[in-house]
Design an enzyme around this catalytic site. Structure first.
Site, PDB file in Angstrom:
ATOM      1  N   SER A   1       0.833  -1.200   0.000  1.00  9.48           N
ATOM      2  CA  SER A   1       0.000   0.000   0.000  1.00  9.48           C
ATOM      3  C   SER A   1       0.874   1.259   0.000  1.00  9.48           C
ATOM      4  O   SER A   1       1.658   1.463  -0.923  1.00  9.48           O
ATOM      5  CB  SER A   1      -0.958  -0.047   1.194  1.00  9.48           C
ATOM      6  OG  SER A   1      -1.993   0.893   1.071  1.00  9.48           O
TER       7      SER A   1
ATOM      8  N   HIS B   1      -7.369  -5.892  -0.064  1.00 15.97           N
ATOM      9  CA  HIS B   1      -6.199  -5.023   0.044  1.00 15.97           C
ATOM     10  C   HIS B   1      -5.031  -5.671   0.792  1.00 15.97           C
ATOM     11  O   HIS B   1      -3.933  -5.123   0.794  1.00 15.97           O
ATOM     12  CB  HIS B   1      -6.591  -3.717   0.747  1.00 15.97           C
ATOM     13  CG  HIS B   1      -5.594  -2.618   0.596  1.00 15.97           C
ATOM     14  ND1 HIS B   1      -5.241  -2.075  -0.623  1.00 15.97           N
ATOM     15  CD2 HIS B   1      -4.850  -1.943   1.522  1.00 15.97           C
ATOM     16  CE1 HIS B   1      -4.351  -1.118  -0.451  1.00 15.97           C
ATOM     17  NE2 HIS B   1      -4.078  -1.033   0.843  1.00 15.97           N
TER      18      HIS B   1
ATOM     19  N   ASP C   1      -9.930  -5.389  -4.338  1.00 14.11           N
ATOM     20  CA  ASP C   1      -9.407  -4.253  -3.587  1.00 14.11           C
ATOM     21  C   ASP C   1     -10.181  -2.978  -3.933  1.00 14.11           C
ATOM     22  O   ASP C   1     -10.296  -2.611  -5.102  1.00 14.11           O
ATOM     23  CB  ASP C   1      -7.924  -4.077  -3.936  1.00 14.11           C
ATOM     24  CG  ASP C   1      -7.205  -3.117  -3.008  1.00 14.11           C
ATOM     25  OD1 ASP C   1      -7.875  -2.390  -2.259  1.00 14.11           O
ATOM     26  OD2 ASP C   1      -5.963  -3.106  -3.047  1.00 14.11           O
TER      27      ASP C   1
END
Length: 271
Positions: A92, A249, A221
């Site tokens: 991320s 995610h 996601d």
């Protein structure tokens, strides 16, 4: 504040395997800390050396403050702390950091892996060709919530990360139990680092990268929509990718076995 970020090293347990001592450096995402990688480390440590590092203001580095919380400064701090050539794995926001490390220190970053990440997280609807991403209103909501209740904001973020996963409740519980081993970051740190997701755009810089690059995604996601994957393909045509079909995610949590297999197989080609 210490002069350098604290890192944690996990030497490989397989003494008979020649890994050339090139470590995999794991960088966590926004709001969390390096403890989120513990299930991954437990498996991969059998075959490779691993280093984890918390972003400034998070986890073991909760007291390490930056006057200017820019992506470049964060990357500089991490490179200085690691201090050796490595393969970087960033999840991320950590993926943005890993990409910046590859851009700033090509001699130190031997390969780069981004997990559920994007060179530009914010949706860009005003462009001629719209860029899928996080809606500005969602980030605005996080800023507002941070000022009111930091812990509640992080709880909400955990739910978004697992949204779409077939095991959403278990995924949230697993991540929460891991990251709560460390104190919650300050509101200032969370706000400063959230701005990186809002403002950083590395799309035009990706063409400079020539190193081995692996991109890992969850098809479900909501923070890095699947519509963005094809556009990133065009920006990094020589990169490799893998999409975890029923993941959201955090594929390394929801699809740990598959994640570890894909990552290790690819990394060993570049060790």
């Amino acid at each position: 504040m210490s002069n350098s970020l604290t890192t944690t090293r996990y030497p490989t347990k397989n003494n008979h395997k020649d890994t050339s001592n090139i470590p995999l450096v794991f960088i966590h995402g926004w709001g969390l800390n390096s403890a989120v990688w513990q299930p991954t480390i437990k498996i991969l440590q059998q075959d490779v050396d691993i280093i984890t590092v918390d972003l400034p203001g998070f986890g073991l580095n909760i007291n390490h403050k930056l006057n200017d919380y820019s992506l470049e400064n964060v990357a500089n701090e991490i490179q200085s702390a690691v201090g050796m050539p490595a393969i970087y794995v960033g999840w991320s926001l950590g993926g943005l950091v890993a990409t910046q490390l590859a851009l700033s220190f090509p001699e130190k970053v031997l390969a780069c892996v981004t997990v559920a990440s994007s060179p530009c997280f914010l949706s860009q609807e005003r462009e001629a060709s719209s860029w899928p991403g996080i809606l500005p209103s969602v980030l605005t909501m996080f800023y507002q919530q941070l000022a009111q209740d930091t812990k509640k904001t992080l709880e909400g973020f955990l739910k978004i990360q697992a949204m779409g996963s077939p095991n959403i409740r278990q995924d949230i519980k697993t991540i929460r139990n891991l990251v709560m081993q460390y104190p919650v970051p300050t509101e200032q740190t969370l706000s400063d680092s959230l701005q990186l997701l809002e403002k950083v755009d590395l799309r035009n810089d990706l063409s400079r990268l020539t190193l081995p690059f692996l991109r890992l995604y969850g098809r479900l996601d909501s923070l890095v929509p699947k519509a963005a994957i094809a556009q990133i393909d065009d920006l990094l045509p020589n990169s490799d990718k893998h999409i975890f079909d029923k993941a959201s995610h955090a594929p390394f949590i929801s699809h740990g076995d598959e994640f570890n297999e894909v990552l290790l197989s690819w990394a060993q080609k570049h060790l």
